[in-house]
Design a protein around this motif. Structure first.
Motif, short mmCIF file in Angstrom:
data_model
loop_
_atom_site.label_atom_id
_atom_site.label_comp_id
_atom_site.label_asym_id
_atom_site.label_seq_id
_atom_site.Cartn_x
_atom_site.Cartn_y
_atom_site.Cartn_z
N ARG A 1 0.87 -1.19 0.00
CA ARG A 1 0.00 0.00 0.00
C ARG A 1 0.90 1.23 0.00
O ARG A 1 1.80 1.34 0.81
N LYS B 1 -1.03 10.34 -8.67
CA LYS B 1 -1.66 9.06 -8.33
C LYS B 1 -2.12 8.32 -9.60
O LYS B 1 -2.03 7.10 -9.68
N ASP C 1 -2.41 1.39 -11.24
CA ASP C 1 -2.46 -0.06 -11.07
C ASP C 1 -1.96 -0.49 -9.69
O ASP C 1 -1.99 -1.67 -9.35
N CYS C 2 -1.50 0.45 -8.88
CA CYS C 2 -1.04 0.16 -7.52
C CYS C 2 -2.13 0.54 -6.52
O CYS C 2 -3.00 1.35 -6.83
N GLU C 3 -2.05 -0.01 -5.32
CA GLU C 3 -2.97 0.41 -4.26
C GLU C 3 -2.37 1.67 -3.64
O GLU C 3 -1.40 1.60 -2.88
N ILE C 4 -2.90 2.82 -4.02
CA ILE C 4 -2.31 4.10 -3.63
C ILE C 4 -3.39 5.06 -3.15
O ILE C 4 -4.46 5.16 -3.75
N CYS C 5 -3.12 5.73 -2.05
CA CYS C 5 -4.02 6.74 -1.50
C CYS C 5 -3.21 8.00 -1.23
O CYS C 5 -1.99 7.94 -1.09
N PHE D 1 -0.01 0.78 5.49
CA PHE D 1 0.72 1.33 4.35
C PHE D 1 2.17 0.87 4.48
O PHE D 1 2.71 0.82 5.59
#
Length: 109
Positions: A2, A14, A19-23, A47
């Motif tokens: 994450r 972002k 394609d990534c788990e990003i916040c 994360f």
């Protein structure tokens, strides 16, 4: 894995890692948090990587203890056009970085 996008990095970056788990810090409601508190919150929320342009973070915090990895973007500015060219290198770093590690991407350092 994450990824958290730091406040000093433009939020549209972002999209380059869709394609990534990003916040983002803003999405998490963590705007204005100091680095130490931010690293603690990251750990609590699972994360594993902070994507930042803050080149001093490694000198201000105990990153080994925080248990998160830091990718520092080194560019002429933290504007999107200066950061997007770094994304291919960021992607390769994401595959090898380990908790507590700091890797700088870009720049002439």
């Amino acid at each position: 894995m994450r990824i958290l996008l730091d406040e000093c990095v433009p939020r549209p970056l972002k999209r380059e890692l869709a394609d990534c788990e990003i916040c983002t810090v803003v999405e998490m409601g963590w705007s204005g948090k100091k680095n130490g508190e931010l690293l603690q919150l990251m750990s609590q929320e699972s994360f594993t990587i902070l994507l930042t342009a803050d080149q001093n973070l490694r000198y201000q915090q105990n990153l080994q203890q925080a248990g998160v990895a830091i990718v520092v973007l080194i560019a002429r500015s933290n504007r999107l056009p200066d950061l997007v060219p770094l994304i291919p290198d960021v992607r390769s770093v994401l595959n090898t970085i380990t908790p507590g590690e700091v890797i700088e991407v870009g720049g002439s350092r």
